[in-house]
Design a protein around this motif. Sequence first.
Motif, PDB file in Angstrom:
ATOM      1  N   HIS A 300      16.509  -3.976   1.545  1.00  0.00           N
ATOM      2  CA  HIS A 300      15.649  -3.050   0.819  1.00  0.00           C
ATOM      3  C   HIS A 300      16.123  -2.816  -0.614  1.00  0.00           C
ATOM      4  O   HIS A 300      15.489  -2.061  -1.341  1.00  0.00           O
ATOM      5  N   LEU A 301      17.195  -3.465  -1.015  1.00  0.00           N
ATOM      6  CA  LEU A 301      17.764  -3.278  -2.350  1.00  0.00           C
ATOM      7  C   LEU A 301      17.409  -4.461  -3.234  1.00  0.00           C
ATOM      8  O   LEU A 301      17.497  -5.617  -2.818  1.00  0.00           O
ATOM      9  N   CYS A 302      17.004  -4.169  -4.465  1.00  0.00           N
ATOM     10  CA  CYS A 302      16.579  -5.227  -5.390  1.00  0.00           C
ATOM     11  C   CYS A 302      16.624  -4.665  -6.809  1.00  0.00           C
ATOM     12  O   CYS A 302      16.245  -3.501  -7.038  1.00  0.00           O
ATOM     13  N   PRO A 303      17.075  -5.448  -7.790  1.00  0.00           N
ATOM     14  CA  PRO A 303      17.073  -4.972  -9.178  1.00  0.00           C
ATOM     15  C   PRO A 303      15.664  -4.600  -9.636  1.00  0.00           C
ATOM     16  O   PRO A 303      14.701  -5.332  -9.392  1.00  0.00           O
ATOM     17  N   GLU A 304      15.538  -3.482 -10.312  1.00  0.00           N
ATOM     18  CA  GLU A 304      14.237  -2.995 -10.743  1.00  0.00           C
ATOM     19  C   GLU A 304      13.488  -3.987 -11.638  1.00  0.00           C
ATOM     20  O   GLU A 304      12.274  -4.162 -11.474  1.00  0.00           O
ATOM     21  N   PRO A 305      14.163  -4.687 -12.584  1.00  0.00           N
ATOM     22  CA  PRO A 305      13.411  -5.662 -13.391  1.00  0.00           C
ATOM     23  C   PRO A 305      12.785  -6.769 -12.538  1.00  0.00           C
ATOM     24  O   PRO A 305      11.689  -7.245 -12.849  1.00  0.00           O
ATOM     25  N   TYR A 306      13.472  -7.167 -11.469  1.00  0.00           N
ATOM     26  CA  TYR A 306      12.906  -8.170 -10.570  1.00  0.00           C
ATOM     27  C   TYR A 306      11.663  -7.605  -9.870  1.00  0.00           C
ATOM     28  O   TYR A 306      10.643  -8.287  -9.731  1.00  0.00           O
ATOM     29  N   LEU A 307      11.763  -6.362  -9.413  1.00  0.00           N
ATOM     30  CA  LEU A 307      10.631  -5.731  -8.729  1.00  0.00           C
ATOM     31  C   LEU A 307       9.422  -5.609  -9.649  1.00  0.00           C
ATOM     32  O   LEU A 307       8.290  -5.852  -9.227  1.00  0.00           O
ATOM     33  N   GLU A 308       9.673  -5.264 -10.903  1.00  0.00           N
ATOM     34  CA  GLU A 308       8.556  -5.115 -11.825  1.00  0.00           C
ATOM     35  C   GLU A 308       7.884  -6.460 -12.094  1.00  0.00           C
ATOM     36  O   GLU A 308       6.664  -6.539 -12.238  1.00  0.00           O
ATOM     37  N   GLY A 309       8.679  -7.519 -12.132  1.00  0.00           N
ATOM     38  CA  GLY A 309       8.091  -8.847 -12.267  1.00  0.00           C
ATOM     39  C   GLY A 309       7.196  -9.184 -11.084  1.00  0.00           C
ATOM     40  O   GLY A 309       6.110  -9.752 -11.248  1.00  0.00           O
ATOM     41  N   ALA A 310       7.637  -8.810  -9.884  1.00  0.00           N
ATOM     42  CA  ALA A 310       6.838  -9.060  -8.690  1.00  0.00           C
ATOM     43  C   ALA A 310       5.555  -8.219  -8.714  1.00  0.00           C
ATOM     44  O   ALA A 310       4.474  -8.703  -8.358  1.00  0.00           O
ATOM     45  N   ARG A 311       5.679  -6.970  -9.120  1.00  0.00           N
ATOM     46  CA  ARG A 311       4.486  -6.120  -9.212  1.00  0.00           C
ATOM     47  C   ARG A 311       3.481  -6.699 -10.207  1.00  0.00           C
ATOM     48  O   ARG A 311       2.267  -6.695  -9.961  1.00  0.00           O
ATOM     49  N   ASN A 312       3.987  -7.191 -11.307  1.00  0.00           N
ATOM     50  CA  ASN A 312       3.101  -7.786 -12.312  1.00  0.00           C
ATOM     51  C   ASN A 312       2.377  -9.001 -11.737  1.00  0.00           C
ATOM     52  O   ASN A 312       1.186  -9.206 -11.989  1.00  0.00           O
ATOM     53  N   SER A 313       3.098  -9.796 -10.937  1.00  0.00           N
ATOM     54  CA  SER A 313       2.478 -10.946 -10.283  1.00  0.00           C
ATOM     55  C   SER A 313       1.345 -10.502  -9.370  1.00  0.00           C
ATOM     56  O   SER A 313       0.259 -11.089  -9.365  1.00  0.00           O
ATOM     57  N   GLY A 314       1.578  -9.443  -8.597  1.00  0.00           N
ATOM     58  CA  GLY A 314       0.541  -8.940  -7.703  1.00  0.00           C
ATOM     59  C   GLY A 314      -0.664  -8.405  -8.450  1.00  0.00           C
ATOM     60  O   GLY A 314      -1.808  -8.628  -8.045  1.00  0.00           O
ATOM     61  N   ARG A 315      -0.405  -7.711  -9.556  1.00  0.00           N
ATOM     62  CA  ARG A 315      -1.521  -7.185 -10.352  1.00  0.00           C
ATOM     63  C   ARG A 315      -2.339  -8.311 -10.965  1.00  0.00           C
ATOM     64  O   ARG A 315      -3.578  -8.250 -11.004  1.00  0.00           O
ATOM     65  N   MET A 316      -1.659  -9.366 -11.436  1.00  0.00           N
ATOM     66  CA  MET A 316      -2.375 -10.500 -12.023  1.00  0.00           C
ATOM     67  C   MET A 316      -3.236 -11.205 -10.977  1.00  0.00           C
ATOM     68  O   MET A 316      -4.371 -11.603 -11.250  1.00  0.00           O
ATOM     69  N   TRP A 317      -2.684 -11.374  -9.765  1.00  0.00           N
ATOM     70  CA  TRP A 317      -3.456 -12.001  -8.678  1.00  0.00           C
ATOM     71  C   TRP A 317      -4.706 -11.169  -8.373  1.00  0.00           C
ATOM     72  O   TRP A 317      -5.808 -11.703  -8.223  1.00  0.00           O
ATOM     73  N   ALA A 318      -4.512  -9.845  -8.282  1.00  0.00           N
ATOM     74  CA  ALA A 318      -5.642  -8.964  -7.986  1.00  0.00           C
ATOM     75  C   ALA A 318      -6.689  -9.001  -9.091  1.00  0.00           C
ATOM     76  O   ALA A 318      -7.898  -8.977  -8.820  1.00  0.00           O
ATOM     77  N   GLU A 319      -6.238  -9.074 -10.335  1.00  0.00           N
ATOM     78  CA  GLU A 319      -7.181  -9.155 -11.455  1.00  0.00           C
ATOM     79  C   GLU A 319      -7.994 -10.444 -11.390  1.00  0.00           C
ATOM     80  O   GLU A 319      -9.200 -10.449 -11.670  1.00  0.00           O
ATOM     81  N   LEU A 320      -7.351 -11.536 -10.999  1.00  0.00           N
ATOM     82  CA  LEU A 320      -8.090 -12.790 -10.833  1.00  0.00           C
ATOM     83  C   LEU A 320      -9.122 -12.636  -9.719  1.00  0.00           C
ATOM     84  O   LEU A 320     -10.262 -13.095  -9.842  1.00  0.00           O
ATOM     85  N   GLY A 321      -8.740 -11.984  -8.628  1.00  0.00           N
ATOM     86  CA  GLY A 321      -9.687 -11.763  -7.539  1.00  0.00           C
ATOM     87  C   GLY A 321     -10.894 -10.958  -7.967  1.00  0.00           C
ATOM     88  O   GLY A 321     -12.037 -11.280  -7.613  1.00  0.00           O
ATOM     89  N   LYS A 322     -10.653  -9.916  -8.751  1.00  0.00           N
ATOM     90  CA  LYS A 322     -11.766  -9.098  -9.247  1.00  0.00           C
ATOM     91  C   LYS A 322     -12.670  -9.891 -10.199  1.00  0.00           C
ATOM     92  O   LYS A 322     -13.895  -9.741 -10.184  1.00  0.00           O
ATOM     93  N   ALA A 323     -12.060 -10.765 -11.016  1.00  0.00           N
ATOM     94  CA  ALA A 323     -12.852 -11.603 -11.891  1.00  0.00           C
ATOM     95  C   ALA A 323     -13.725 -12.566 -11.092  1.00  0.00           C
ATOM     96  O   ALA A 323     -14.891 -12.805 -11.430  1.00  0.00           O
ATOM     97  N   LEU A 324     -13.183 -13.105 -10.007  1.00  0.00           N
ATOM     98  CA  LEU A 324     -13.958 -14.007  -9.151  1.00  0.00           C
ATOM     99  C   LEU A 324     -15.117 -13.261  -8.495  1.00  0.00           C
ATOM    100  O   LEU A 324     -16.221 -13.813  -8.348  1.00  0.00           O
ATOM    101  N   GLU A 325     -14.888 -12.006  -8.105  1.00  0.00           N
ATOM    102  CA  GLU A 325     -15.975 -11.210  -7.537  1.00  0.00           C
ATOM    103  C   GLU A 325     -17.105 -11.044  -8.549  1.00  0.00           C
ATOM    104  O   GLU A 325     -18.291 -11.163  -8.214  1.00  0.00           O
ATOM    105  N   ALA A 326     -16.720 -10.784  -9.795  1.00  0.00           N
ATOM    106  CA  ALA A 326     -17.721 -10.577 -10.843  1.00  0.00           C
ATOM    107  C   ALA A 326     -18.497 -11.839 -11.152  1.00  0.00           C
ATOM    108  O   ALA A 326     -19.663 -11.786 -11.594  1.00  0.00           O
ATOM    109  N   GLU A 327     -17.885 -12.994 -10.918  1.00  0.00           N
ATOM    110  CA  GLU A 327     -18.525 -14.279 -11.226  1.00  0.00           C
ATOM    111  C   GLU A 327     -19.468 -14.743 -10.124  1.00  0.00           C
ATOM    112  O   GLU A 327     -20.213 -15.704 -10.307  1.00  0.00           O
ATOM    113  N   ARG A 328     -19.426 -14.099  -9.006  1.00  0.00           N
ATOM    114  CA  ARG A 328     -20.276 -14.524  -7.887  1.00  0.00           C
ATOM    115  C   ARG A 328     -21.765 -14.265  -8.169  1.00  0.00           C
ATOM    116  O   ARG A 328     -22.115 -13.301  -8.822  1.00  0.00           O
TER     117      ARG A 328
END
Length: 328
Positions: A300-328
């Motif tokens: 359960h322990l992880c450096p915060e900068p690493y975690l923020e990078g992972a969160r950013n990855s998740g947000r980018m993936w979700a943003e792509l998903g929302k863009a795909l929804e809009a393109e349908r």
Amino acid sequence: MARILLTAADVKGAWAIVPTPSREGASDWRATDTVNVDEAARMVNGLIEAGIDGILSMGTLGEAATMTLDEKLVFMKTIVDAAAGRVPVFVGTTCINTRDTIALTRQAVDIGATGTMLGIPMWCAPSLDVAVQFYRDVAEAVPDINIAIYANPEAFKFDFPRTFWAQVAELPQVVTAKYIGVSTLLPDLAAIKGRIKLLPIDFDYYGASRMDDSIDAFWTSGAVCHPLVSTTLRDVVAQARASGDWSRAKAFMGRLAPTAATLFPNGSFKEFSTYNIPLEKARMTAGGWMNAGPCRPPYHLCPEPYLEGARNSGRMWAELGKALEAER
């Protein structure tokens, strides 16, 4: 009555590898009954309704190493019941030794799981003979369950060489494998002779599909950030293969690939593997599609900068998903 098992040809499309959602407080070693069963059921039902083709669970990011036996059984039953036979569900049954692995795999059969995502026990680095014999023993002891080999070199201290694939391909229950990288893909495909469906990660799927026509399925942990991204990847590659025009699939990979950039600390898979669980769960929760919950100890322990990078990855993936929804 013997169960009807899958074949390699039955494994197609986008296979979501899912976390084991946890309750608040799960990072405390005193915590008990940590599985968030409501979120687990919602997650599986949502993935199936979104068009995901199969479920893989209880690997590394699924925290199989840090759940109690009771928690494992509760989670298995929850997701098998939620799937209700609509898609195959593979659960992780790897334990620290062969006998416990066999006992848990038998319980997975009783619960109704389609298969087990099975890694090698993690203590000593296994020799080739040890690795192969482990899969032979489980296959012999539990003949009525499919096996997906969990081929993670960092987790299991084993390189999964071509000679390994040639031998496990003789076991009829072994129908697929969660596969990492593409550098040895073609020789490994030659070794298995079509008997095992190798699943590359979503980020490698486009390239692997162009290397060999047998690659028509992949694993995706990003599916729980927004499943439409994973099903779109499946569909654009299928369309490209059918038409011979890969331009749309290539363009889609140009949109997908940047979401991985901040997930791997310093661009290192080895460093990512050290913090795999907290990074993946942070990514998944940041995507906003589900709540993966806190990590169970000791991972359960992880450096915060690493975690923020992972969160950013998740947000980018979700943003792509929302863009795909809009393109349908």
